[in-house]
Motif scaffolding. Sequence first.
Motif, PDB file in Angstrom:
ATOM      1  N   ARG A 219     -30.212   8.804 -13.195  1.00 49.12           N
ATOM      2  CA  ARG A 219     -30.529   8.531 -11.793  1.00 49.12           C
ATOM      3  C   ARG A 219     -30.570   7.021 -11.567  1.00 49.12           C
ATOM      4  N   THR A 220     -29.944   6.589 -10.491  1.00 48.85           N
ATOM      5  CA  THR A 220     -29.901   5.159 -10.210  1.00 48.85           C
ATOM      6  C   THR A 220     -29.840   4.903  -8.707  1.00 48.85           C
ATOM      7  N   ASP A 221     -30.476   3.813  -8.288  1.00 49.84           N
ATOM      8  CA  ASP A 221     -30.406   3.404  -6.883  1.00 49.84           C
ATOM      9  C   ASP A 221     -29.091   2.707  -6.552  1.00 49.84           C
ATOM     10  N   ARG A 222     -28.271   2.444  -7.567  1.00 50.70           N
ATOM     11  CA  ARG A 222     -26.990   1.771  -7.318  1.00 50.70           C
ATOM     12  C   ARG A 222     -26.158   2.509  -6.274  1.00 50.70           C
ATOM     13  N   TYR A 223     -26.272   3.838  -6.282  1.00 47.42           N
ATOM     14  CA  TYR A 223     -25.442   4.653  -5.394  1.00 47.42           C
ATOM     15  C   TYR A 223     -26.257   5.352  -4.313  1.00 47.42           C
ATOM     16  N   GLN A 225     -28.175   5.936  -0.702  1.00 48.28           N
ATOM     17  CA  GLN A 225     -27.894   5.561   0.683  1.00 48.28           C
ATOM     18  C   GLN A 225     -28.934   4.571   1.204  1.00 48.28           C
ATOM     19  N   ASP A 226     -30.189   4.774   0.830  1.00 45.05           N
ATOM     20  CA  ASP A 226     -31.240   3.863   1.291  1.00 45.05           C
ATOM     21  C   ASP A 226     -30.955   2.436   0.821  1.00 45.05           C
ATOM     22  N   ALA A 227     -30.641   2.286  -0.469  1.00 49.13           N
ATOM     23  CA  ALA A 227     -30.366   0.949  -1.005  1.00 49.13           C
ATOM     24  C   ALA A 227     -29.106   0.365  -0.379  1.00 49.13           C
ATOM     25  N   PHE A 228     -28.117   1.211  -0.146  1.00 46.21           N
ATOM     26  CA  PHE A 228     -26.856   0.747   0.445  1.00 46.21           C
ATOM     27  C   PHE A 228     -27.089   0.212   1.852  1.00 46.21           C
ATOM     28  N   GLU A 229     -27.853   0.950   2.641  1.00 52.57           N
ATOM     29  CA  GLU A 229     -28.100   0.539   4.025  1.00 52.57           C
ATOM     30  C   GLU A 229     -28.991  -0.697   4.110  1.00 52.57           C
ATOM     31  N   GLN A 230     -29.758  -0.944   3.056  1.00 45.26           N
ATOM     32  CA  GLN A 230     -30.609  -2.133   3.017  1.00 45.26           C
ATOM     33  C   GLN A 230     -29.912  -3.319   2.342  1.00 45.26           C
TER      34      GLN A 230
END
Length: 312
Positions: A219-223, A225-230
């Motif tokens: 599991r990673t925040d790299r992909y 949506q929340d991290a992408f939009e921020q």
Amino acid sequence: MSEPAVYAAGAVCWRLIDGKIHVLLIHRTVYGDVTIPKGKVDPGETLPQTAVREIEEETGLAVALGVPLGVSAYSLLNGREKIVHYWAAEISAEAIQHSTFVPNGEVAAIEWVTIKKARSYLSYTPDVDIIDAFAKLVDMGVTRTFALIALRHGKAVQPGQWSGPDFSRPLTERGVQQAAAIVPTITAWQPQRIVSSTATRCVTTVAPLAAATGIQIKRTDRYSQDAFEQGLADVRSGIGKRVRSRKTAVICSHGPVLPEILHEIALATGSTHGAYISDAAALETGSFSVVHLSADNPSAGIVAIETHSPAY
């Protein structure tokens, strides 16, 4: 009204023998002919699933699919059209060692031959055309491949119907069905890694695949949506790592992030940009694009892309 077409799938199975590429042909018992391993789609199957099953049934070999080679279409004696989809499939030494083939009522013998001999041995012109398509890959030096499988999560509960944080939105019943349905198709490429956005809807989508393969979900925040939009997502380093590893991997993410994932795969492999990249990223929920890359030289560019939807 004409009868519906008959769909089938198979593969050009290949291996190195004394440093030279050989392909596998089957000698069929009843018809007395020589063909490429293939067979008809069973109800509820996808084409990649059929290809893997039929190859094992006819040759005793468990295979992982590689690059798609094309489609043959021809008329059967009863007038119905037969449409056959083919892939390449490298046969490992382990698969050879564990082959279960014995001559039977369907296949009398299997034979490894050079590409040149295959052209003269095969009984049907459409099979020769598929061998020619494989030969082009050989000439390009991209026979050995791995795949990055970009997967959009299954159908999730709509934001307006969920009171919790967006990342915790669960799958709907349809999404759960999609998650189960993609398993037999994706496993046709025998993924070695499963990477997922930390969002519940992504992790839940790949959970059945992880259970079926025994692969732990990374599991990673790299992909996410929340991290992408921020502006905090790090798609580039994640894709770079996947390309360097040269191992087939599933990457489960979100509709808004998928174009960036495909874009970074193209950049990481020196591929030309075009509509084929954006088309591969425009996925419905539960669908995925298989991006084939050269294992010997990933910087040679994207070899092929194919897109699949869940069958359920």
